[in-house]
Design an enzyme around this catalytic site. Structure first.
Site, PDB file in Angstrom:
ATOM      1  N   ASN A   1       0.671  -1.144   0.048  1.00 44.83           N
ATOM      2  CA  ASN A   1       0.178  -0.472   0.050  1.00 44.83           C
ATOM      3  C   ASN A   1       0.754   1.401   0.090  1.00 44.83           C
ATOM      4  O   ASN A   1       1.779   1.285   0.509  1.00 44.83           O
ATOM      5  CB  ASN A   1      -1.269  -0.163   1.516  1.00 44.83           C
ATOM      6  N   PHE A   2       0.676   2.561  -0.166  1.00 41.56           N
ATOM      7  CA  PHE A   2       0.589   3.691  -0.190  1.00 41.56           C
ATOM      8  C   PHE A   2       2.363   4.122  -0.791  1.00 41.56           C
ATOM      9  O   PHE A   2       3.090   3.988  -0.850  1.00 41.56           O
ATOM     10  CB  PHE A   2       1.437   3.691   1.340  1.00 41.56           C
ATOM     11  N   LEU A   3       2.522   3.627  -2.320  1.00 36.99           N
ATOM     12  CA  LEU A   3       2.635   3.920  -3.525  1.00 36.99           C
ATOM     13  C   LEU A   3       2.660   4.948  -3.644  1.00 36.99           C
ATOM     14  O   LEU A   3       1.318   5.331  -3.975  1.00 36.99           O
ATOM     15  CB  LEU A   3       2.752   2.649  -4.516  1.00 36.99           C
ATOM     16  N   CYS A   4       3.682   6.016  -3.840  1.00 35.63           N
ATOM     17  CA  CYS A   4       3.707   7.001  -4.049  1.00 35.63           C
ATOM     18  C   CYS A   4       4.813   7.381  -4.940  1.00 35.63           C
ATOM     19  O   CYS A   4       5.939   7.804  -4.124  1.00 35.63           O
ATOM     20  CB  CYS A   4       3.838   8.079  -2.695  1.00 35.63           C
TER      21      CYS A   4
ATOM     22  N   SER B   1       5.976   8.984 -14.660  1.00 36.63           N
ATOM     23  CA  SER B   1       6.179   8.546 -15.844  1.00 36.63           C
ATOM     24  C   SER B   1       7.591   8.392 -16.416  1.00 36.63           C
ATOM     25  O   SER B   1       8.425   8.340 -17.781  1.00 36.63           O
ATOM     26  CB  SER B   1       5.636   8.710 -16.983  1.00 36.63           C
ATOM     27  N   LYS B   2       8.681   8.056 -15.391  1.00 38.89           N
ATOM     28  CA  LYS B   2      10.332   7.499 -15.345  1.00 38.89           C
ATOM     29  C   LYS B   2       9.997   6.251 -14.693  1.00 38.89           C
ATOM     30  O   LYS B   2      11.112   5.839 -14.799  1.00 38.89           O
ATOM     31  CB  LYS B   2      11.116   8.190 -14.245  1.00 38.89           C
ATOM     32  N   ARG B   3       9.036   5.823 -15.235  1.00 36.52           N
ATOM     33  CA  ARG B   3       9.236   3.734 -14.838  1.00 36.52           C
ATOM     34  C   ARG B   3       9.208   3.742 -13.397  1.00 36.52           C
ATOM     35  O   ARG B   3       9.930   2.437 -13.388  1.00 36.52           O
ATOM     36  CB  ARG B   3       9.580   2.868 -15.614  1.00 36.52           C
ATOM     37  N   LEU B   4       9.261   4.682 -12.526  1.00 40.35           N
ATOM     38  CA  LEU B   4      10.197   4.625 -11.642  1.00 40.35           C
ATOM     39  C   LEU B   4       9.557   3.085 -10.554  1.00 40.35           C
ATOM     40  O   LEU B   4       9.536   2.626  -9.697  1.00 40.35           O
ATOM     41  CB  LEU B   4      10.348   5.430 -10.329  1.00 40.35           C
ATOM     42  N   ALA B   5       7.417   3.880 -11.313  1.00 39.68           N
ATOM     43  CA  ALA B   5       7.030   2.223 -10.110  1.00 39.68           C
ATOM     44  C   ALA B   5       7.072   0.827  -9.689  1.00 39.68           C
ATOM     45  O   ALA B   5       7.393   0.418  -8.760  1.00 39.68           O
ATOM     46  CB  ALA B   5       5.888   2.628 -10.743  1.00 39.68           C
TER      47      ALA B   5
ATOM     48  N   THR C   1      -4.456  -3.337  -3.562  1.00 37.82           N
ATOM     49  CA  THR C   1      -5.684  -2.650  -4.565  1.00 37.82           C
ATOM     50  C   THR C   1      -4.958  -1.118  -5.312  1.00 37.82           C
ATOM     51  O   THR C   1      -4.308  -0.681  -5.151  1.00 37.82           O
ATOM     52  CB  THR C   1      -6.555  -1.941  -3.394  1.00 37.82           C
TER      53      THR C   1
ATOM     54  N   LEU D   1      -7.005  -0.726   3.802  1.00 39.26           N
ATOM     55  CA  LEU D   1      -7.145   1.113   3.644  1.00 39.26           C
ATOM     56  C   LEU D   1      -6.753   1.492   3.063  1.00 39.26           C
ATOM     57  O   LEU D   1      -6.116   1.068   1.555  1.00 39.26           O
ATOM     58  CB  LEU D   1      -6.329   0.673   4.844  1.00 39.26           C
TER      59      LEU D   1
HETATM   60  C1  LIG Z   1     -11.077   6.690  -1.409  1.00 40.34           C
HETATM   61  C2  LIG Z   1     -12.836   6.519  -1.301  1.00 40.34           C
HETATM   62  C3  LIG Z   1     -13.620   7.783  -1.634  1.00 40.34           C
HETATM   63  C4  LIG Z   1     -13.207   9.157  -2.469  1.00 40.34           C
HETATM   64  O1  LIG Z   1     -12.549   9.395  -3.127  1.00 40.34           O
HETATM   65  C5  LIG Z   1     -13.718  10.035  -2.027  1.00 40.34           C
HETATM   66  N1  LIG Z   1     -14.880   9.838  -0.831  1.00 40.34           N
HETATM   67  C6  LIG Z   1     -14.870  11.337  -0.178  1.00 40.34           C
HETATM   68  C7  LIG Z   1     -15.056  12.316  -1.470  1.00 40.34           C
HETATM   69  N2  LIG Z   1     -13.865  11.600  -1.958  1.00 40.34           N
HETATM   70  C8  LIG Z   1     -12.609  12.318  -3.515  1.00 40.34           C
HETATM   71  O2  LIG Z   1     -14.642   6.797  -1.371  1.00 40.34           O
HETATM   72  C9  LIG Z   1     -14.774   6.018  -1.143  1.00 40.34           C
HETATM   73  C10 LIG Z   1     -15.545   4.997  -0.779  1.00 40.34           C
HETATM   74  C11 LIG Z   1     -15.117   4.075  -0.527  1.00 40.34           C
HETATM   75  C12 LIG Z   1     -14.017   3.545  -0.239  1.00 40.34           C
HETATM   76  C13 LIG Z   1     -12.821   3.891  -0.197  1.00 40.34           C
HETATM   77  O3  LIG Z   1     -11.599   4.185  -0.214  1.00 40.34           O
HETATM   78  C14 LIG Z   1     -11.251   2.323   0.223  1.00 40.34           C
HETATM   79  C15 LIG Z   1     -10.328   2.787   0.344  1.00 40.34           C
HETATM   80  C16 LIG Z   1      -9.234   2.588  -0.826  1.00 40.34           C
HETATM   81  N3  LIG Z   1      -7.655   3.194  -0.235  1.00 40.34           N
HETATM   82  C17 LIG Z   1      -7.086   2.561  -0.828  1.00 40.34           C
HETATM   83  C18 LIG Z   1      -6.977   4.100  -2.336  1.00 40.34           C
HETATM   84  C19 LIG Z   1      -6.758   4.966  -2.366  1.00 40.34           C
HETATM   85  C20 LIG Z   1      -6.671   5.925  -3.569  1.00 40.34           C
HETATM   86  C21 LIG Z   1      -7.224   5.052  -4.559  1.00 40.34           C
HETATM   87  N4  LIG Z   1      -7.283   3.504  -5.146  1.00 40.34           N
HETATM   88  C22 LIG Z   1      -6.376   3.360  -3.757  1.00 40.34           C
HETATM   89  C23 LIG Z   1     -13.053   5.668  -1.604  1.00 40.34           C
END
Ligand SMILES: Cc1c(C(=O)c2nccn2C)oc2cccc(OCCCNCc3cccnc3)c12
Length: 397
Positions: free
Chosen positions: A114-117, A124-128, A150, A397
């Site tokens: 999780n939390f790949l940032c 777009s430097k193929r770092l991921a 996810t 999460l």
């Molecule tokens: C994120 C998220 C949002 C929104 O983006 C949002 N709600 C109110 C305003 N906004 C813009 O709405 C959801 C509903 C169910 C589960 C969710 O997320 C489930 C957990 C996802 N976390 C991992 C992740 C983060 C970002 C993209 N993909 C996965 C979300």
């Protein structure tokens, strides 16, 4: 169903990371050091996922990472960073936490990624793929070969796809920040009235969970989750961490907490529990608000409707339980309550006035071939499917 790659051992895995572009270096982030925790927090605060029209950005906090990244059995080497050699600036991060998954009848030791940032200037430097390869190397070194992650993005072969749903608690604020819209022919006061909630909960015996409840809650959780095909198995210590939060959150004010759990106790027996986590959004360029307070449905279970064949009893009980979760979060000044179409959520989402979001969450298993798991939506129409429901028990999460 089962592992895809040929069986390897840690000895087959390189001891050294792949080389990076020469201005950059691999680092292991020490989240026990406040300065490094703050660097991860600000990297994500500036550069993590935004919604498509860049109105909101996740506002993860150090307190959230104390919970999300340091569960029992966490490993420092799974908190991987990339720094600029000359300045030490953190420009990328990816994390893993150990997790015992059950995929249908198979127990699969794995990690949740999780939390790949990646800093916006390094996209777009193929770092991921390089980050993914490095955390895979570190995990393989510990003789773990599967992973769960996810993404909103569609990558090869999700094991399941769930839909975002949202339950407005403070509709007016959602409207003013541009998240909710006013349907034609409906007034603002009608929308506010639609989402009105009682000021107090209605389930008798409802109270906050305490660590001492863990034995009963774990037993209830295991029985309830047995029906799902994709499940996170917990030890008692893990359950306490995930439902009661890290020790550091014990004596915080409710609105400072990242996770809140409630149990229903009747004559000394725990018959139900529910939980939600709190993760705000920064509202980008809005004159009146700079933050959106969001609750996400987490784990829950009930012993209602176990014996009955149809879901009517279960649906009624869950509507009442999660209805109380809405009351609790509204009273905590939360603006919107989010849930996926996973678990048994499709039994109560409509009844509790959750609206379907326009985004989807895909679940992926790395190096594990599994037949598709239902995501609680019709594959064609993407509408909720309360009949077949979902086989996804795990909440990421
Ligand atoms: C994120 C998220 C949002 C929104 O983006 C949002 N709600 C109110 C305003 N906004 C813009 O709405 C959801 C509903 C169910 C589960 C969710 O997320 C489930 C957990 C996802 N976390 C991992 C992740 C983060 C970002 C993209 N993909 C996965 C979300």
């Amino acid at each position: 169903e089962g592992p895809i790659d040929s069986v390897k051992t840690p000895a087959d895995i390189p001891d050294e990371p792949s080389p990076l572009l020469n201005d950059f270096e691999w680092v292991t982030i020490d989240l026990d050091r406040m300065d490094e925790m703050k660097q991860v927090e600000s990297l994500l605060y500036e550069h993590y996922v935004e919604d498509q029209d860049a109105t909101f950005r996740f506002a993860y906090s150090s307190r959230f990472f104390e919970w999300a990244l340091k569960p029992p059995g966490w490993r420092r080497e799974y908190h991987v960073g990339v720094r600029v050699k000359s300045t030490g600036k953190l420009v990328a991060f990816i994390s893993g936490i150990p997790s015992l998954l059950r995929v249908r009848e198979n127990k699969v030791p794995s990690v949740e990624i999780n939390f790949l940032c990646i800093h916006k200037k390094l996209r777009s430097k193929r770092l991921a793929p390089v980050l993914i390869k490095e955390i895979t190397r570190r995990v393989n070194k510990n003789d773990v070969w599967q992973a769960l992650y996810t993404s909103g993005a569609v990558l090869p072969t999700p094991v399941s796809t769930c839909r975002y749903t949202h339950r407005p608690l403070n509709w007016e604020k959602l409207y003013e920040v541009g998240f909710s819209s006013l349907p034609a022919g409906v007034t603002k006061s009608q929308m506010i009235a639609k989402y009105a909630l009682p000021s107090s909960t209605k389930t008798s015996g409802l109270r906050k969970m305490v660590p001492e409840d863990a034995d009963q809650v774990l037993e209830l959780y295991n029985r309830f989750q047995a029906k799902y095909d994709l499940v996170q198995e917990f030890t008692k210590d893990e359950l306490v961490h995930w439902l009661c939060g890290p020790d550091t959150q014990r004596d915080l004010e409710d609105r400072e907490k990242v996770i809140m759990s409630y149990v229903v106790e009747q004559n000394g027996k725990i018959t139900d529990f529910f939980s939600f986590y709190l993760l705000p959004f920064t509202v980008l360029n809005n004159s009146k608000y700079d933050r959106l307070n969001v609750a996400y449905l987490f784990y829950y279970a009930t012993d209602a409707g176990f014996d009955s064949r149809d879901d009517a009893v279960l649906a009624k009980r869950l509507s009442s339980l999660i209805g109380d979760a809405l009351v609790v979060t509204k009273n905590l000044k939360i603006d919107v309550f989010n849930a996926l179409t996973s678990q048994d959520n499709t039994l109560f989402l409509k009844d509790l006035k959750f609206g379907n979001g326009d985004a989807f969450l895909n679940f992926y298993l790395f190096n594990y071939k599994a037949f598709p798991v239902r995501g609680g939506i019709d594959p064609e129409t993407k509408e909720l499917d309360p009949v077949h429901k979902s086989g996804v028990g795990v909440v990421m999460l």
